[in-house]
Design a protein around this motif. Structure first.
Motif, PDB file in Angstrom:
ATOM      1  N   ALA A  23      18.871  12.986 -10.197  1.00  0.00           N
ATOM      2  CA  ALA A  23      19.203  13.254 -11.305  1.00  0.00           C
ATOM      3  C   ALA A  23      19.656  14.329 -12.062  1.00  0.00           C
ATOM      4  CB  ALA A  23      17.799  12.653 -11.748  1.00  0.00           C
ATOM      5  N   LEU A  24      19.024  15.799 -11.644  1.00  0.00           N
ATOM      6  CA  LEU A  24      19.364  17.048 -11.787  1.00  0.00           C
ATOM      7  C   LEU A  24      20.740  17.091 -11.683  1.00  0.00           C
ATOM      8  CD1 LEU A  24      16.285  19.215 -11.075  1.00  0.00           C
ATOM      9  CD2 LEU A  24      16.845  18.504 -13.603  1.00  0.00           C
ATOM     10  N   THR A  25      20.957  17.426 -10.404  1.00  0.00           N
ATOM     11  CA  THR A  25      22.729  17.067 -10.654  1.00  0.00           C
ATOM     12  C   THR A  25      23.519  16.509 -11.584  1.00  0.00           C
ATOM     13  OG1 THR A  25      22.283  17.676  -7.742  1.00  0.00           O
ATOM     14  CG2 THR A  25      24.323  17.283  -8.805  1.00  0.00           C
ATOM     15  N   ARG A  26      23.298  15.257 -11.440  1.00  0.00           N
ATOM     16  CA  ARG A  26      24.121  14.177 -12.478  1.00  0.00           C
ATOM     17  C   ARG A  26      23.337  14.736 -13.977  1.00  0.00           C
ATOM     18  NH1 ARG A  26      21.943  10.506  -9.784  1.00  0.00           N
ATOM     19  NH2 ARG A  26      20.362   9.642 -11.626  1.00  0.00           N
ATOM     20  N   ARG A  27      22.774  15.809 -14.654  1.00  0.00           N
ATOM     21  CA  ARG A  27      22.267  15.690 -16.255  1.00  0.00           C
ATOM     22  C   ARG A  27      22.866  17.144 -15.636  1.00  0.00           C
ATOM     23  NH1 ARG A  27      21.246  15.287 -20.735  1.00  0.00           N
ATOM     24  NH2 ARG A  27      19.964  17.054 -21.439  1.00  0.00           N
ATOM     25  N   PHE A  28      23.200  17.569 -14.993  1.00  0.00           N
ATOM     26  CA  PHE A  28      23.640  19.560 -15.584  1.00  0.00           C
ATOM     27  C   PHE A  28      25.885  19.062 -14.844  1.00  0.00           C
ATOM     28  CE2 PHE A  28      20.304  21.657 -12.849  1.00  0.00           C
ATOM     29  CZ  PHE A  28      19.833  21.806 -14.277  1.00  0.00           C
ATOM     30  N   ALA A  29      26.221  17.853 -14.599  1.00  0.00           N
ATOM     31  CA  ALA A  29      27.289  17.697 -14.220  1.00  0.00           C
ATOM     32  C   ALA A  29      27.748  17.323 -15.468  1.00  0.00           C
ATOM     33  CB  ALA A  29      28.066  16.774 -13.104  1.00  0.00           C
ATOM     34  N   THR A  30      26.959  16.410 -15.989  1.00  0.00           N
ATOM     35  CA  THR A  30      26.416  16.033 -17.688  1.00  0.00           C
ATOM     36  C   THR A  30      26.767  16.857 -18.795  1.00  0.00           C
ATOM     37  OG1 THR A  30      25.813  13.303 -16.896  1.00  0.00           O
ATOM     38  CG2 THR A  30      26.106  14.321 -19.734  1.00  0.00           C
TER      39      THR A  30
ATOM     40  N   ALA B 110       3.640   9.088   3.281  1.00  0.00           N
ATOM     41  CA  ALA B 110       3.237   9.752   2.195  1.00  0.00           C
ATOM     42  C   ALA B 110       4.366  10.813   1.553  1.00  0.00           C
ATOM     43  CB  ALA B 110       1.576  10.034   2.188  1.00  0.00           C
ATOM     44  N   SER B 111       4.828  11.475   3.262  1.00  0.00           N
ATOM     45  CA  SER B 111       6.229  12.445   3.402  1.00  0.00           C
ATOM     46  C   SER B 111       6.841  11.530   2.883  1.00  0.00           C
ATOM     47  CB  SER B 111       5.921  12.278   4.557  1.00  0.00           C
ATOM     48  OG  SER B 111       6.552  13.307   5.110  1.00  0.00           O
ATOM     49  N   THR B 112       7.316  10.375   3.445  1.00  0.00           N
ATOM     50  CA  THR B 112       8.438   9.590   3.213  1.00  0.00           C
ATOM     51  C   THR B 112       8.910   9.361   1.572  1.00  0.00           C
ATOM     52  OG1 THR B 112       8.768   7.879   5.496  1.00  0.00           O
ATOM     53  CG2 THR B 112       9.791   7.863   3.745  1.00  0.00           C
ATOM     54  N   THR B 113       7.355   8.679   0.926  1.00  0.00           N
ATOM     55  CA  THR B 113       7.222   8.729  -0.404  1.00  0.00           C
ATOM     56  C   THR B 113       8.082  10.141  -0.907  1.00  0.00           C
ATOM     57  OG1 THR B 113       6.163   6.553  -0.236  1.00  0.00           O
ATOM     58  CG2 THR B 113       6.311   7.755  -2.520  1.00  0.00           C
ATOM     59  N   HIS B 114       7.222  11.147  -0.460  1.00  0.00           N
ATOM     60  CA  HIS B 114       7.326  12.763  -1.699  1.00  0.00           C
ATOM     61  C   HIS B 114       8.751  12.811  -1.229  1.00  0.00           C
ATOM     62  CE1 HIS B 114       6.532  16.249  -2.943  1.00  0.00           C
ATOM     63  NE2 HIS B 114       6.754  17.290  -1.568  1.00  0.00           N
ATOM     64  N   SER B 115       9.049  12.702  -0.177  1.00  0.00           N
ATOM     65  CA  SER B 115      10.595  12.865   0.166  1.00  0.00           C
ATOM     66  C   SER B 115      11.947  12.051  -0.872  1.00  0.00           C
ATOM     67  CB  SER B 115      11.184  12.366   2.002  1.00  0.00           C
ATOM     68  OG  SER B 115      12.644  13.122   2.134  1.00  0.00           O
ATOM     69  N   SER B 116      11.675  10.429  -1.009  1.00  0.00           N
ATOM     70  CA  SER B 116      12.388   9.893  -1.285  1.00  0.00           C
ATOM     71  C   SER B 116      12.426  10.568  -2.834  1.00  0.00           C
ATOM     72  CB  SER B 116      11.692   8.902  -1.585  1.00  0.00           C
ATOM     73  OG  SER B 116      12.482   8.003  -2.433  1.00  0.00           O
ATOM     74  N   LEU B 117      11.118  11.395  -3.585  1.00  0.00           N
ATOM     75  CA  LEU B 117      11.111  11.511  -5.030  1.00  0.00           C
ATOM     76  C   LEU B 117      11.938  12.679  -5.107  1.00  0.00           C
ATOM     77  CD1 LEU B 117       7.310  10.482  -5.708  1.00  0.00           C
ATOM     78  CD2 LEU B 117       9.168   9.513  -6.704  1.00  0.00           C
ATOM     79  N   ILE B 118      11.530  13.960  -3.700  1.00  0.00           N
ATOM     80  CA  ILE B 118      12.496  15.223  -4.651  1.00  0.00           C
ATOM     81  C   ILE B 118      13.454  14.672  -4.480  1.00  0.00           C
ATOM     82  CG2 ILE B 118      13.235  17.013  -3.468  1.00  0.00           C
ATOM     83  CD1 ILE B 118      10.425  16.681  -2.291  1.00  0.00           C
ATOM     84  N   HIS B 119      14.473  13.748  -4.040  1.00  0.00           N
ATOM     85  CA  HIS B 119      15.915  13.374  -3.501  1.00  0.00           C
ATOM     86  C   HIS B 119      15.950  13.095  -4.509  1.00  0.00           C
ATOM     87  CE1 HIS B 119      19.699  11.764  -1.984  1.00  0.00           C
ATOM     88  NE2 HIS B 119      19.824  10.660  -2.218  1.00  0.00           N
ATOM     89  N   ARG B 120      15.031  12.015  -5.009  1.00  0.00           N
ATOM     90  CA  ARG B 120      15.507  11.288  -6.523  1.00  0.00           C
ATOM     91  C   ARG B 120      15.522  12.354  -7.663  1.00  0.00           C
ATOM     92  NH1 ARG B 120      11.557   6.418  -6.895  1.00  0.00           N
ATOM     93  NH2 ARG B 120      11.249   6.686  -8.836  1.00  0.00           N
TER      94      ARG B 120
END
Length: 83
Positions: free
Chosen positions: A24-31, A10-20
């Motif tokens: 995604a937000l970084t790409r959106r703001f860059a766009t 669960a911790s690994t999945t949570h960390s993966s979701l936060i990273h993704r």
């Protein structure tokens, strides 16, 4: 052990979701920033042209005979007013 293993997954999945989500937000703001990058230059150019046009009109009005005559009349009237 099974409970510890599930919490680690669960911790690994949570960390993966936060990273993704962060990626995604970084790409959106860059766009968004990329699309808006030229706007400040265009706005600056339009503002400069408008200021130059306003300056030309103001110079034409002030350099004419009517404005100095009107200002001279106002000053003369103010000086000749009795207190």
């Amino acid at each position: 052990m099974n409970m510890h293993h599930n919490s680690r997954i669960a911790s690994t999945t949570h960390s993966s979701l936060i990273h993704r989500a962060r990626a995604a937000l970084t790409r959106r703001f860059a766009t968004i920033a990329g699309r808006d990058a030229g706007m400040s230059t265009v706005e600056y150019a339009v503002g400069t042209i408008a200021a130059a046009a306003f300056g030309a009109v103001l110079y034409t009005v002030v350099s004419g005979d009517s404005i100095p005559d009107a200002l001279g009349g106002i000053i003369e009237q103010a000086l000749n007013t009795s207190v």
